[in-house]
Design a protein around this motif. Structure first.
Motif, PDB file in Angstrom:
ATOM      1  N   ALA B  68     -31.875  32.524  -6.389  1.00 31.95           N
ATOM      2  CA  ALA B  68     -31.756  32.666  -7.837  1.00 31.95           C
ATOM      3  C   ALA B  68     -31.454  31.287  -8.418  1.00 31.95           C
ATOM      4  O   ALA B  68     -30.608  30.559  -7.888  1.00 31.95           O
ATOM      5  CB  ALA B  68     -30.643  33.636  -8.197  1.00 31.95           C
ATOM      6  N   THR B  69     -32.163  30.957  -9.483  1.00 35.74           N
ATOM      7  CA  THR B  69     -32.019  29.633 -10.085  1.00 35.74           C
ATOM      8  C   THR B  69     -31.739  29.763 -11.577  1.00 35.74           C
ATOM      9  O   THR B  69     -32.388  30.552 -12.267  1.00 35.74           O
ATOM     10  CB  THR B  69     -33.312  28.806  -9.893  1.00 35.74           C
ATOM     11  N   ARG B 165     -36.216  21.095  -3.987  1.00 39.83           N
ATOM     12  CA  ARG B 165     -34.805  21.511  -3.975  1.00 39.83           C
ATOM     13  C   ARG B 165     -34.049  20.633  -2.986  1.00 39.83           C
ATOM     14  O   ARG B 165     -34.529  20.358  -1.888  1.00 39.83           O
ATOM     15  CB  ARG B 165     -34.659  22.973  -3.568  1.00 39.83           C
ATOM     16  N   ILE B 166     -32.876  20.227  -3.416  1.00 36.48           N
ATOM     17  CA  ILE B 166     -31.988  19.463  -2.541  1.00 36.48           C
ATOM     18  C   ILE B 166     -30.752  20.315  -2.298  1.00 36.48           C
ATOM     19  O   ILE B 166     -30.132  20.790  -3.256  1.00 36.48           O
ATOM     20  CB  ILE B 166     -31.613  18.111  -3.193  1.00 36.48           C
ATOM     21  N   TRP B 167     -30.434  20.507  -1.010  1.00 37.20           N
ATOM     22  CA  TRP B 167     -29.358  21.440  -0.630  1.00 37.20           C
ATOM     23  C   TRP B 167     -28.151  20.665  -0.130  1.00 37.20           C
ATOM     24  O   TRP B 167     -27.979  20.499   1.085  1.00 37.20           O
ATOM     25  CB  TRP B 167     -29.857  22.390   0.455  1.00 37.20           C
ATOM     26  N   ASN B 171     -25.720  26.983   0.667  1.00 36.27           N
ATOM     27  CA  ASN B 171     -26.350  27.979  -0.198  1.00 36.27           C
ATOM     28  C   ASN B 171     -26.605  27.510  -1.610  1.00 36.27           C
ATOM     29  O   ASN B 171     -26.971  28.302  -2.467  1.00 36.27           O
ATOM     30  CB  ASN B 171     -25.466  29.239  -0.268  1.00 36.27           C
ATOM     31  N   LEU B 172     -26.359  26.264  -1.874  1.00 37.26           N
ATOM     32  CA  LEU B 172     -26.445  25.766  -3.242  1.00 37.26           C
ATOM     33  C   LEU B 172     -27.358  24.550  -3.294  1.00 37.26           C
ATOM     34  O   LEU B 172     -27.179  23.621  -2.505  1.00 37.26           O
ATOM     35  CB  LEU B 172     -25.046  25.394  -3.744  1.00 37.26           C
ATOM     36  N   ALA B 173     -28.311  24.584  -4.208  1.00 33.67           N
ATOM     37  CA  ALA B 173     -29.265  23.474  -4.299  1.00 33.67           C
ATOM     38  C   ALA B 173     -29.391  22.998  -5.740  1.00 33.67           C
ATOM     39  O   ALA B 173     -29.167  23.756  -6.682  1.00 33.67           O
ATOM     40  CB  ALA B 173     -30.632  23.917  -3.796  1.00 33.67           C
ATOM     41  N   SER B 205     -38.282  20.796 -15.450  1.00 33.39           N
ATOM     42  CA  SER B 205     -37.053  21.574 -15.581  1.00 33.39           C
ATOM     43  C   SER B 205     -36.155  21.235 -14.406  1.00 33.39           C
ATOM     44  O   SER B 205     -36.620  20.865 -13.328  1.00 33.39           O
ATOM     45  CB  SER B 205     -37.348  23.070 -15.631  1.00 33.39           C
ATOM     46  N   THR B 206     -34.872  21.325 -14.653  1.00 28.76           N
ATOM     47  CA  THR B 206     -33.910  21.111 -13.584  1.00 28.76           C
ATOM     48  C   THR B 206     -32.959  22.287 -13.562  1.00 28.76           C
ATOM     49  O   THR B 206     -32.740  22.932 -14.594  1.00 28.76           O
ATOM     50  CB  THR B 206     -33.109  19.807 -13.784  1.00 28.76           C
ATOM     51  N   GLY B 207     -32.419  22.549 -12.416  1.00 27.96           N
ATOM     52  CA  GLY B 207     -31.534  23.706 -12.333  1.00 27.96           C
ATOM     53  C   GLY B 207     -30.682  23.707 -11.090  1.00 27.96           C
ATOM     54  O   GLY B 207     -30.684  22.760 -10.294  1.00 27.96           O
ATOM     55  N   VAL B 208     -29.965  24.767 -10.967  1.00 30.56           N
ATOM     56  CA  VAL B 208     -29.101  24.980  -9.813  1.00 30.56           C
ATOM     57  C   VAL B 208     -29.538  26.286  -9.142  1.00 30.56           C
ATOM     58  O   VAL B 208     -29.715  27.302  -9.820  1.00 30.56           O
ATOM     59  CB  VAL B 208     -27.628  25.082 -10.239  1.00 30.56           C
TER      60      VAL B 208
END
Lengths: 166, 213
Positions: B68-69, B165-167, B171-173, B205-208
């Motif tokens: 989910a982002t 994606r960078i992790w 579990n978080l990227a 776009s950027t996100g988490v």
């Protein structure tokens, strides 16, 4: 050596940042071109006819055109012809998958079995009677009689949607 | 207590040892193309690791990852936050997006600022997938439902998209996306401003991203 290693690790990140910075925010524009010259025809009188045109549907169309169309004023068809710069004549026809008469208010079970379709045709006349614009739309598989009518009338509103550039 | 982890053969022994010490079972994150890759088993005799790392990756029949982002689209004159749900298995991933569009600059063409929603559907391929990063490329569609203008006002575009994606955490990227519009409906124009000026035809776009498993 450690400096070289550090640079090597940072290059992809730096490249990404540079790429993002150079591209920045993109412009994205939603636009709609006017279907008629609304400056030349700022007001319109509305007449809804056809086999299934009703007062309720005329009121709905008038309200929607007033809110969303490019016409500055929307007048009822009974208004004096001199008050409007154009006249919009809309004809509405409804049909259902059931062979019987159209059911305005049925039970849920009945509504699930029956689907409704609607067709509209529209003609826009100048004050001198000249045809400016004409077209037709249809909708199918609507769940209710009024839903089909309003969806078809929405197509007319969409056609005369005010121009925008957002 | 023994804990078995299936790990891609591409991962170096050093990384394996480090991962086992840190209790990072999600190096299996890099096992996407497991069907074609040989695997090996690492036995870790560590009470600590077993407590910190749940038994393997809980996989379902349909997916080996669910993501989910929350993201922000970088647009001129518009605010566009959104969410994305991604479901993947191996090389493939299906991404669904929902975003909310409003104007940040007033326009005489719109009462208020609410414009509508964007829905995105993408089929992605993941050619690069490692513990600390992954890269996805794919094709899909952007659909704009412009409720703020009229319930029937809609636009659509055929959209190639790249996602990186960078992790930093398991579990978080941090997610970077770029897309452009190959084909689009008449009333949609990426790269042209409201005043007619031009800009980059690439929507970033950027996100988490949070990885559920």
């Amino acid at each position: 050596m450690s400096l070289l290693s550090s640079l090597t690790h940072r290059l992809p990140t730096s490249g990404l940042v540079l790429l993002l910075g150079s591209l920045g925010c993109a412009p994205l524009t939603f636009s709609n071109a006017a279907s008629v010259d609304f400056a030349a025809y700022p007001s319109v009188s509305l007449e809804l006819g056809g086999l299934d045109g009703s007062e309720r549907q005329r009121e709905y169309l008038e309200s929607e055109l007033r809110e969303h169309s490019g016409f500055q004023r929307v007048l009822p068809g009974s208004a004096p012809a001199s008050e409007a710069s154009a006249h919009l004549a809309v004809e509405l026809t409804l049909d259902s998958s059931d062979d019987g008469p159209i059911v305005l208010f049925g039970t849920e079970d009945e509504d699930e079995e029956i689907s409704y379709s609607a067709a509209v045709s529209y003609r826009l006349f100048a004050r001198d009677g000249r045809l400016i614009d004409a077209g037709g739309e249809s909708v199918e598989d609507e769940q209710s009689y009024f839903g089909a009518a309003e969806s078809a009338l929405d197509q007319v509103v969409l056609h005369y949607l005010r121009p925008y550039r957002l | 207590m023994r804990l078995s982890l299936r790990l891609s053969s591409r991962i170096t022994p050093l990384a394996l040892a480090l991962a086992s010490l840190l209790g990072l079972p999600r190096l299996a994150h890099a096992e996407s193309s497991a069907a074609t890759e040989s695997t090996e088993t690492l036995a870790v005799d560590s009470e600590t690791a077993s407590e910190r790392a749940p038994e393997a990756v809980p996989q379902t029949q349909l997916a080996d990852r669910v993501l989910a982002t929350g993201q922000w689209f970088w647009l001129q004159g518009k605010a566009m936050p959104g969410i994305e749900l991604g479901v993947g298995r191996g090389l493939f991933e299906l991404d669904l997006e929902l975003s909310f569009i409003s104007l940040t600059e007033r326009s005489p063409d719109l009462d208020g600022s609410w414009v509508g929603n964007q829905l995105g559907v993408f089929l992605m391929l993941t050619p690069l997938r490692e513990r600390y990063y992954d890269v996805n490329v794919g094709l899909g569609g952007d659909f704009y439902l412009l409720w703020g203008i009229h319930s029937g006002a809609r636009e659509a575009a055929l959209t190639p998209r790249v996602v990186a994606r960078i992790w930093p955490l398991e579990n978080l990227a941090v997610t970077f996306m770029a897309r452009t519009y190959l084909l689009h409906s008449e009333g949609l124009d990426l790269g042209t401003a409201r005043d007619g000026g031009s800009g980059p035809p690439i929507l970033l776009s950027t996100g988490v991203t949070w990885r559920f498993f």
